[in-house]
Scaffold this motif. Structure first.
Motif, PDB file in Angstrom:
ATOM      1  N   ASP A   1      -7.744 -24.054  23.785  1.00 16.85           N
ATOM      2  CA  ASP A   1      -8.539 -22.752  24.430  1.00 16.85           C
ATOM      3  C   ASP A   1      -8.742 -22.729  25.955  1.00 16.85           C
ATOM      4  N   PRO A   2      -7.761 -22.214  26.664  1.00 19.96           N
ATOM      5  CA  PRO A   2      -7.858 -22.468  28.121  1.00 19.96           C
ATOM      6  C   PRO A   2      -9.340 -21.882  28.668  1.00 19.96           C
ATOM      7  N   ARG A   3      -9.965 -20.959  27.935  1.00 16.82           N
ATOM      8  CA  ARG A   3     -11.276 -20.124  28.260  1.00 16.82           C
ATOM      9  C   ARG A   3     -12.305 -21.128  28.262  1.00 16.82           C
ATOM     10  N   ILE A   4     -12.123 -22.278  27.540  1.00 16.27           N
ATOM     11  CA  ILE A   4     -13.078 -23.574  27.456  1.00 16.27           C
ATOM     12  C   ILE A   4     -12.742 -24.279  28.569  1.00 16.27           C
ATOM     13  N   LYS A   5     -13.370 -24.489  29.714  1.00 13.25           N
ATOM     14  CA  LYS A   5     -12.845 -25.451  30.716  1.00 13.25           C
ATOM     15  C   LYS A   5     -12.988 -26.703  30.200  1.00 13.25           C
ATOM     16  N   ASN A   6     -11.716 -27.525  30.427  1.00 12.09           N
ATOM     17  CA  ASN A   6     -11.493 -28.462  29.746  1.00 12.09           C
ATOM     18  C   ASN A   6     -10.854 -29.704  30.791  1.00 12.09           C
ATOM     19  N   PHE A   7     -10.549 -31.032  30.175  1.00 18.03           N
ATOM     20  CA  PHE A   7     -10.075 -32.010  31.001  1.00 18.03           C
ATOM     21  C   PHE A   7      -8.579 -32.109  30.467  1.00 18.03           C
ATOM     22  N   HIS A   8      -7.886 -31.140  29.866  1.00 23.51           N
ATOM     23  CA  HIS A   8      -6.541 -31.179  29.560  1.00 23.51           C
ATOM     24  C   HIS A   8      -5.833 -30.898  30.640  1.00 23.51           C
ATOM     25  N   TRP A   9      -5.549 -31.788  31.639  1.00 22.59           N
ATOM     26  CA  TRP A   9      -4.845 -31.024  32.990  1.00 22.59           C
ATOM     27  C   TRP A   9      -3.599 -31.842  33.282  1.00 22.59           C
ATOM     28  N   LEU A  10      -2.975 -32.322  32.159  1.00 21.26           N
ATOM     29  CA  LEU A  10      -1.891 -33.045  32.399  1.00 21.26           C
ATOM     30  C   LEU A  10      -0.742 -32.256  32.852  1.00 21.26           C
ATOM     31  N   ASP A  11      -0.598 -30.953  32.289  1.00 21.75           N
ATOM     32  CA  ASP A  11       0.347 -30.158  32.436  1.00 21.75           C
ATOM     33  C   ASP A  11       0.233 -29.493  34.017  1.00 21.75           C
ATOM     34  N   LEU A  12      -0.987 -29.309  34.266  1.00 26.29           N
ATOM     35  CA  LEU A  12      -1.401 -28.930  35.589  1.00 26.29           C
ATOM     36  C   LEU A  12      -1.145 -29.846  36.718  1.00 26.29           C
ATOM     37  N   THR A  13      -1.141 -30.933  36.401  1.00 27.32           N
ATOM     38  CA  THR A  13      -1.171 -32.142  37.314  1.00 27.32           C
ATOM     39  C   THR A  13       0.292 -32.462  37.507  1.00 27.32           C
ATOM     40  N   MET A  14       1.141 -32.387  36.562  1.00 26.10           N
ATOM     41  CA  MET A  14       2.596 -32.539  36.610  1.00 26.10           C
ATOM     42  C   MET A  14       3.197 -31.143  37.419  1.00 26.10           C
ATOM     43  N   GLY A  15       2.483 -29.983  37.621  1.00 25.64           N
ATOM     44  CA  GLY A  15       2.766 -28.836  38.335  1.00 25.64           C
ATOM     45  C   GLY A  15       2.584 -29.195  39.638  1.00 25.64           C
ATOM     46  N   ILE A  16       1.352 -29.992  39.811  1.00 26.50           N
ATOM     47  CA  ILE A  16       1.367 -30.069  41.468  1.00 26.50           C
ATOM     48  C   ILE A  16       2.361 -31.228  41.924  1.00 26.50           C
ATOM     49  N   PHE A  17       2.706 -32.194  41.233  1.00 24.20           N
ATOM     50  CA  PHE A  17       3.831 -33.036  41.561  1.00 24.20           C
ATOM     51  C   PHE A  17       5.063 -32.302  41.803  1.00 24.20           C
ATOM     52  N   GLU A  18       5.326 -31.370  40.862  1.00 26.31           N
ATOM     53  CA  GLU A  18       6.631 -30.513  40.852  1.00 26.31           C
ATOM     54  C   GLU A  18       6.279 -29.692  42.325  1.00 26.31           C
ATOM     55  N   ALA A  19       5.385 -29.214  42.674  1.00 25.43           N
ATOM     56  CA  ALA A  19       5.112 -28.373  43.893  1.00 25.43           C
ATOM     57  C   ALA A  19       5.377 -29.251  45.207  1.00 25.43           C
TER      58      ALA A  19
ATOM     59  N   ASP B   1       7.260 -32.012  45.236  1.00 25.39           N
ATOM     60  CA  ASP B   1       8.528 -32.107  45.069  1.00 25.39           C
ATOM     61  C   ASP B   1       9.387 -31.116  45.929  1.00 25.39           C
ATOM     62  N   ARG B   2       9.016 -29.983  45.622  1.00 27.05           N
ATOM     63  CA  ARG B   2       9.896 -28.828  46.064  1.00 27.05           C
ATOM     64  C   ARG B   2       9.140 -28.096  47.275  1.00 27.05           C
ATOM     65  N   ASP B   3       8.491 -29.056  48.119  1.00 25.98           N
ATOM     66  CA  ASP B   3       7.988 -28.784  49.351  1.00 25.98           C
ATOM     67  C   ASP B   3       6.806 -27.476  49.274  1.00 25.98           C
ATOM     68  N   ALA B   4       6.054 -27.424  48.118  1.00 27.42           N
ATOM     69  CA  ALA B   4       5.255 -26.304  48.214  1.00 27.42           C
ATOM     70  C   ALA B   4       3.914 -26.862  47.993  1.00 27.42           C
TER      71      ALA B   4
END
Ligand SMILES: Cc1ncc(COP(=O)(O)O)c(C=O)c1O
Length: 303
Positions: free
Chosen positions: A156-174, A176-179
């Motif tokens: 449940d994303p409304r409960i602030k949590n440490f499951h950040w791997l999707d978000l972290t891989m998103g940072i890498f992708e950003a 990689d794509r100069d964003a």
């Protein structure tokens, strides 16, 4: 060799019932918060010596703990005292203030979460920005990530949590794509949020922010609170990825920086490529209310 005394302005922590320099704070390696991401947390900020929406952060933190079947031997008043004391000891005027509750350590030989004694970790450190001043002046570059957000039925994303791997891989992708930042789509293909921020789109003077599949951020809530004062219409509803490309303005919201304009999405320049007027009005009001002391808890630094 003589050890240097840590500077409190580098941060203060409260761990195991004691205050200490942040550099000396640690987590026991068997705490399930560390080995299983079994934790919840909340982050408030200190601005010019005052904590923004402290009661609301504490309220939300307690709701998150209830959601994960956790509890601490501190009530809201006691936690408030600990948070304020960390800030006071640090002397920091602009800071990031985190409270975390972990499941704790299971008794030896078991893995039963019910047997764990939940633990509180608090720390304050100098203010953290998602984007620096120049990036905010220019506007941020964003990608819509190919990584999907963890489905809300799983975590449940409304409960602030440490499951950040999707978000972290998103940072890498950003990167990689100069964003600078990435926003992730949910299972239904609508956009959700990114690493540490919520999202708003502006079209023909009307705002929209994703309704579900997101953490209901305090800055997002503050923008919703301000809508009336600004005479803005804000819809809380599903937002399609295509709406980002066709938006007049896009901005993100986070405790780590407030209201931040986005001027490029997936390489496409929005409007004239400069932070837009609606974003500017929301942002100005956000910081003006900070200066006025709106929902601020002042710290008595006793100096
Ligand atoms: C996943 C996620 N979404 C949104 C936010 C923004 O929330 P807030 O405005 O309370 O900082 C955060 C903050 O860390 C977050 O982790």
């Amino acid at each position: 060799m003589q050890q240097e005394t840590p500077d409190p302005r580098d941060g203060i922590a409260f761990v195991g019932g004691r205050y200490m320099p942040l550099s000396e704070a640690s987590v026991p390696i068997l705490d399930r918060g560390f080995v299983r991401s079994d934790a919840t947390y909340d982050v408030a900020h200190v601005w010019q010596g005052r904590i923004f929406r402290l009661d609301d952060h504490i309220e939300r933190f307690f709701a998150s703990m209830r959601g994960l079947r956790m509890s601490l031997p501190y009530d809201k008043a006691a936690l408030t005292e600990i948070l304020v004391e960390c800030v006071r000891r640090s002397g920091l005027r602009d800071a990031y203030l985190q409270m975390t509750c972990t499941r704790g350590i299971p008794p030896r030989g078991t893995r039963d979460p019910r047997l764990c004694e939940n633990r509180l970790y608090v720390f304050v450190q100098p203010f953290v920005w998602i984007a620096n001043a120049e990036q905010q002046r220019q506007g941020l570059t964003m990608v819509v990530s190919s990584v999907a957000r963890i489905p809300p039925d799983s975590v449940d994303p409304r409960i602030k949590n440490f499951h950040w791997l999707d978000l972290t891989m998103g940072i890498f992708e950003a990167y990689d794509r100069d964003a600078l930042v990435a926003v992730l789509k949910g299972p239904d293909g609508t956009v959700t949020e990114g690493a540490g921020f919520n999202l708003f789109v502006v079209r023909d003077g009307r705002l929209a922010t994703p309704e579900s599949g997101v953490f209901e951020g305090m800055t997002r809530r503050t923008v919703l609170d301000f809508a009336g004062d600004l005479g803005l219409e804000i819809e809380v509803r599903p937002v399609l990825a295509e709406e980002l490309a066709g938006a007049d303005e896009v901005f993100i919201t986070s405790t780590a920086g407030g209201i931040m304009p986005v001027t490029v999405v997936d390489g496409r320049i929005l409007s004239n490529g400069r932070p837009g007027p609606v974003t500017g009005r929301v942002r100005d009001l956000y910081w003006a209310r900070h200066d006025e002391g709106w929902r601020m808890t002042p710290i008595d630094y006793r100096d």
